[in-house]
Design a protein around this motif. Sequence first.
Motif, PDB file in Angstrom:
ATOM      1  N   LYS A  60       0.843  -1.201   0.000  1.00 11.83           N
ATOM      2  CA  LYS A  60       0.000   0.000   0.000  1.00 11.83           C
ATOM      3  C   LYS A  60       0.876   1.248   0.000  1.00 11.83           C
ATOM      4  O   LYS A  60       0.642   2.196  -0.744  1.00 11.83           O
ATOM      5  CB  LYS A  60      -0.924  -0.005   1.212  1.00 11.83           C
ATOM      6  CG  LYS A  60      -1.849   1.185   1.245  1.00 11.83           C
ATOM      7  CD  LYS A  60      -2.828   1.099   2.385  1.00 11.83           C
ATOM      8  CE  LYS A  60      -3.752   2.290   2.332  1.00 11.83           C
ATOM      9  NZ  LYS A  60      -4.814   2.219   3.293  1.00 11.83           N
TER      10      LYS A  60
ATOM     11  N   VAL B 191      -4.407  -6.710  -5.208  1.00  6.39           N
ATOM     12  CA  VAL B 191      -5.224  -6.133  -4.144  1.00  6.39           C
ATOM     13  C   VAL B 191      -4.771  -4.706  -3.856  1.00  6.39           C
ATOM     14  O   VAL B 191      -5.595  -3.800  -3.710  1.00  6.39           O
ATOM     15  CB  VAL B 191      -5.156  -7.016  -2.874  1.00  6.39           C
ATOM     16  CG1 VAL B 191      -5.778  -6.324  -1.681  1.00  6.39           C
ATOM     17  CG2 VAL B 191      -5.824  -8.357  -3.130  1.00  6.39           C
ATOM     18  N   ALA B 192      -3.455  -4.460  -3.809  1.00  9.00           N
ATOM     19  CA  ALA B 192      -2.943  -3.115  -3.558  1.00  9.00           C
ATOM     20  C   ALA B 192      -3.304  -2.170  -4.703  1.00  9.00           C
ATOM     21  O   ALA B 192      -3.675  -1.015  -4.471  1.00  9.00           O
ATOM     22  CB  ALA B 192      -1.431  -3.151  -3.349  1.00  9.00           C
TER      23      ALA B 192
ATOM     24  N   ARG C 105      -5.888  -2.477  -6.748  1.00  9.75           N
ATOM     25  CA  ARG C 105      -7.336  -2.239  -6.674  1.00  9.75           C
ATOM     26  C   ARG C 105      -7.667  -1.250  -5.563  1.00  9.75           C
ATOM     27  O   ARG C 105      -8.470  -0.338  -5.745  1.00  9.75           O
ATOM     28  CB  ARG C 105      -8.088  -3.549  -6.450  1.00  9.75           C
ATOM     29  CG  ARG C 105      -9.587  -3.367  -6.503  1.00  9.75           C
ATOM     30  CD  ARG C 105     -10.353  -4.644  -6.183  1.00  9.75           C
ATOM     31  NE  ARG C 105     -11.767  -4.398  -6.313  1.00  9.75           N
ATOM     32  CZ  ARG C 105     -12.484  -3.745  -5.415  1.00  9.75           C
ATOM     33  NH1 ARG C 105     -11.922  -3.264  -4.326  1.00  9.75           N
ATOM     34  NH2 ARG C 105     -13.783  -3.553  -5.604  1.00  9.75           N
ATOM     35  N   ASP C 106      -7.027  -1.415  -4.401  1.00  9.36           N
ATOM     36  CA  ASP C 106      -7.253  -0.485  -3.289  1.00  9.36           C
ATOM     37  C   ASP C 106      -6.862   0.940  -3.663  1.00  9.36           C
ATOM     38  O   ASP C 106      -7.549   1.893  -3.307  1.00  9.36           O
ATOM     39  CB  ASP C 106      -6.487  -0.929  -2.046  1.00  9.36           C
ATOM     40  CG  ASP C 106      -7.035  -2.210  -1.442  1.00  9.36           C
ATOM     41  OD1 ASP C 106      -8.162  -2.626  -1.810  1.00  9.36           O
ATOM     42  OD2 ASP C 106      -6.333  -2.816  -0.606  1.00  9.36           O
ATOM     43  N   LYS C 107      -5.761   1.092  -4.397  1.00  7.71           N
ATOM     44  CA  LYS C 107      -5.323   2.419  -4.835  1.00  7.71           C
ATOM     45  C   LYS C 107      -6.333   3.027  -5.801  1.00  7.71           C
ATOM     46  O   LYS C 107      -6.644   4.218  -5.718  1.00  7.71           O
ATOM     47  CB  LYS C 107      -3.938   2.335  -5.480  1.00  7.71           C
ATOM     48  CG  LYS C 107      -3.377   3.670  -5.899  1.00  7.71           C
ATOM     49  CD  LYS C 107      -3.128   4.564  -4.699  1.00  7.71           C
ATOM     50  CE  LYS C 107      -2.481   5.865  -5.113  1.00  7.71           C
ATOM     51  NZ  LYS C 107      -2.193   6.734  -3.985  1.00  7.71           N
TER      52      LYS C 107
ATOM     53  N   GLU D 145      -9.237   4.182  -3.842  1.00  9.20           N
ATOM     54  CA  GLU D 145      -8.843   5.398  -3.124  1.00  9.20           C
ATOM     55  C   GLU D 145      -8.893   6.624  -4.037  1.00  9.20           C
ATOM     56  O   GLU D 145      -9.242   7.724  -3.598  1.00  9.20           O
ATOM     57  CB  GLU D 145      -7.432   5.221  -2.573  1.00  9.20           C
ATOM     58  CG  GLU D 145      -6.865   6.390  -1.831  1.00  9.20           C
ATOM     59  CD  GLU D 145      -5.423   6.149  -1.412  1.00  9.20           C
ATOM     60  OE1 GLU D 145      -4.602   7.063  -1.591  1.00  9.20           O
ATOM     61  OE2 GLU D 145      -5.125   5.035  -0.924  1.00  9.20           O
TER      62      GLU D 145
ATOM     63  N   GLN E 270     -14.947  -6.486  -7.983  1.00 10.63           N
ATOM     64  CA  GLN E 270     -14.209  -7.273  -6.998  1.00 10.63           C
ATOM     65  C   GLN E 270     -13.301  -8.277  -7.704  1.00 10.63           C
ATOM     66  O   GLN E 270     -13.618  -8.760  -8.789  1.00 10.63           O
ATOM     67  CB  GLN E 270     -15.181  -8.031  -6.086  1.00 10.63           C
ATOM     68  CG  GLN E 270     -15.972  -7.153  -5.149  1.00 10.63           C
ATOM     69  CD  GLN E 270     -15.107  -6.541  -4.073  1.00 10.63           C
ATOM     70  OE1 GLN E 270     -14.133  -7.139  -3.631  1.00 10.63           O
ATOM     71  NE2 GLN E 270     -15.445  -5.342  -3.652  1.00 10.63           N
TER      72      GLN E 270
END
Length: 122
Positions: A35, A90-91, A93-95, A98, A105
């Motif tokens: 992250k 996952v990182a 996608r999270d970014k 954000e 998903q």
Amino acid sequence: MISAEMYDGDFDDPAPFRAPAPAAKPAPKEPLSLKDAFAHVNSVMENAVTLRVYNAGIYSYYDFAQRQRTVHTTPTLVTPFADLDREVLVAARDKLVELGGQPPQLPPEANTLNKPVKGLNP
């Protein structure tokens, strides 16, 4: 000649040579989490489902609709998400979330025991 143990600084005697003490090693740095790594690279939302990452002169596009990463080098490399590290996906996608994106998903992580064996093994 006066030894280092006997030198007290009197009588204008030159100080004997002493090797400098070795420099202290800096404390090892903790590795960045993924992250944090994505926070330190140039990440831009291309559209609601695509994250563009610019790092070390290379553009990478994480397309969550087509489930592939495209790296613009010579030649262009296209890698399906199934071949990429799950934590990186996952990182990424999270970014994207954000930054305001709405990627679908990720599918559940595949069971590594049921993966077919690659290579010459029967």
